[in-house]
Design an enzyme around this catalytic site. Structure first.
Site: not given
Length: 495
Positions: A332, A438
């Site tokens: 991310c 994630h």
């Protein structure tokens, strides 16, 4: 209307979230439809529901404990702190506004209206609401505006258990002082105390418990919960990392950058299950050592944390390690840092502008105000270098980010997503990986394949993270149930 139980604490990090998870599992095992709830959560560890809505990670764990899917109504207000004394306010799972502390106080009447609507609906649809407070209800300078502790308890007329952490010392002062600072009608709602994280002989504690009961006009201590060191369920507060920086042991070391605004660090829970592996959280170049791999985790403020990497000397140290052959994964915000440049024309993270990245991937990131929150699956599509043996491996996870990353000529995509797109980027030799996923390490095949590329040797069969979390939730519930006077608690709840 359903029955209610509220867990409040004498301070942050006393174990409220895990106590709520324990009670969710205890009462779900009894056949009740249990609904975990926290009206306002401040956390950078978040989760995306199946509807693509963002809530606190703790409420997702509590939903699992209650044997149900996570819902946005379990955490209607999520505050994600940013670097300029403001927070992004996520309302019912979607970004609402960026507010300073003073602005947030003014917005609370509108937020309270949403909270009460959610509570009214949840009360009609469930057997038991288990509500978590935040921080302490005795913050007298904040009580006028709070919407997460005693205001919720008063609205629900919920019995409150006040939890304290004996491991930090001063437990009786914490409990007595907190109760003393409450208003009379609030004290009436406190039906018992829980002492958490106890090490030692409970018999030696009993005289103090009797004195506490006398001092507080008869409020009983319902249980003394032992320090459960073996329970490693996902934590939501970064305070946890101030006290826990090393996980596991072995010859293969992985260094995770402890960014100032680190988020979703539960991404690495699965790595801690593997034998022969040491995971270290690092915030200074002298701590970096000689790891087999470096991980740049997620962050709420990518550009500010990238500047911190440079100022701390870690950016230079990371690039040096890459030159020596160390592998790197960025997740991310960490992925965005690995690229050549981050461009923020709209001022998504503050002032409009751009920032040079670490240059380890041929990628340019463009910020935008639209936030992508989605559960996703992916298939490893890269056959570059060390990733070639893993082509076709499946992963699953979720994305939470603002903006997109465009690949240059020398970078290939990392994953083919289930929705038909591409995710992430990979360097020509396969050693540098960036992804928006994630939960990347939750799938054992990819996790072990990547670790093997670092020289790690597997021992035994891989353990499922889902299975491990389920086992730990059961162990947590068993320990709390054994420590608590359940008959007295059920009478307090009205079951």
């Amino acid at each position: 209307m359903s029955r209610t139980l509220m867990i409040q604490g004498t301070s942050s990090n006393v174990g409220k979230s895990l106590l709520v998870a324990a009670f969710c599992r205890i009462f779900a095992r009894k056949g009740l439809r249990v609904f975990p709830f926290k009206s306002q959560n401040m956390a950078l560890n978040s989760f995306v529901t199946s509807e693509g809505l963002e809530i606190g990670r703790a409420q997702a764990l509590q939903a699992t404990a209650a044997k149900r899917d996570a819902e946005v109504a379990m955490n209607p207000v999520l505050l994600k702190p940013e670097g300029n004394s403001s927070s992004q306010v996520v309302l019912m799972g979607k970004p609402w506004r960026r507010l300073s502390g003073g602005e947030y106080y003014k917005a609370k009447p509108a937020l309270w209206e949403t909270i009460t609507e959610v509570l009214d609906r949840a009360g009609k649809e469930n057997d038991l609401l288990i509500v978590e407070g935040a921080g302490s209800p005795a913050e007298i300078n904040l009580k006028e505006h709070e919407i997460v502790n005693m205001r919720v308890a008063r609205y629900l007329q919920a019995p409150v258990l006040l939890a304290a952490d004996i491991d930090r010392g001063g437990v009786f002062a914490f409990l007595y002082g907190t109760l003393a600072l409450l208003e009379p009608e609030e004290r009436e709602l406190v039906k018992g105390f829980i002492i958490n994280k106890f090490r030692g002989d409970v018999e030696l504690l009993k005289p103090g418990l009797d004195m506490l009961r006398n001092l507080t006009g008869g409020v009983p201590t319902l249980g003394v919960v032992p320090y459960l060191k073996e329970i490693s369920l996902a934590q939501e507060d970064s305070v946890f990392l101030e006290e826990h920086r090393f996980f596991g042991s072995g010859s293969t070391e992985i260094a995770v950058m402890l960014l100032p605004h680190i988020s979703n660090y539960d991404d690495f829970d699965a790595l801690t299950m593997e034998p022969g592996l040491q995971l270290r959280f690092v915030e200074h170049p002298r701590e970096l050592g000689n790891p087999a791999a470096i991980i740049l985790p997620g962050t709420k403020t990518t550009m500010a944390d990238l500047l911190w990497l440079r100022q701390s000397g870690l950016a230079e140290a990371i690039c040096r390690k890459v030159e020596e052959g160390t592998s790197v994964i960025g997740i991310c915000g960490g992925f965005q840092m690995l690229g050549r440049q981050i461009i923020d024309k709209e001022g998504v993270e503050g002032s409009a502008g751009s920032l040079r990245g670490l240059g380890l991937l041929d990628v340019t990131t463009y910020f935008s105000r639209e936030k992508k929150t989605i559960q996703e699956t992916g298939t490893l599509c890269s056959d570059k270098g060390t990733l070639a043996p893993m082509k076709g491996y499946k992963v699953s996870g979720y994305e939470i980010h603002m903006g997109h990353s465009a690949l240059g000529e020398s970078a290939g995509p990392f994953l083919a997503t289930g929705s038909g797109g591409r995710d992430g980027a990979v360097s020509p030799d396969g050693r540098i990986i960036g992804t928006y996923f994630h939960g990347l390490f939750d799938e054992a095949a990819f996790r072990r394949g990547w670790l093997a590329s670092l020289g790690w040797e597997p021992e035994g069969k891989p353990v499922s993270l889902v299975q491990r979390r389920e086992e730990e939730l059961e162990a947590l519930a068993d320990a709390v149930e054994a420590a608590i006077d359940m008959k007295q608690l059920e009478a307090i709840i009205g079951l």
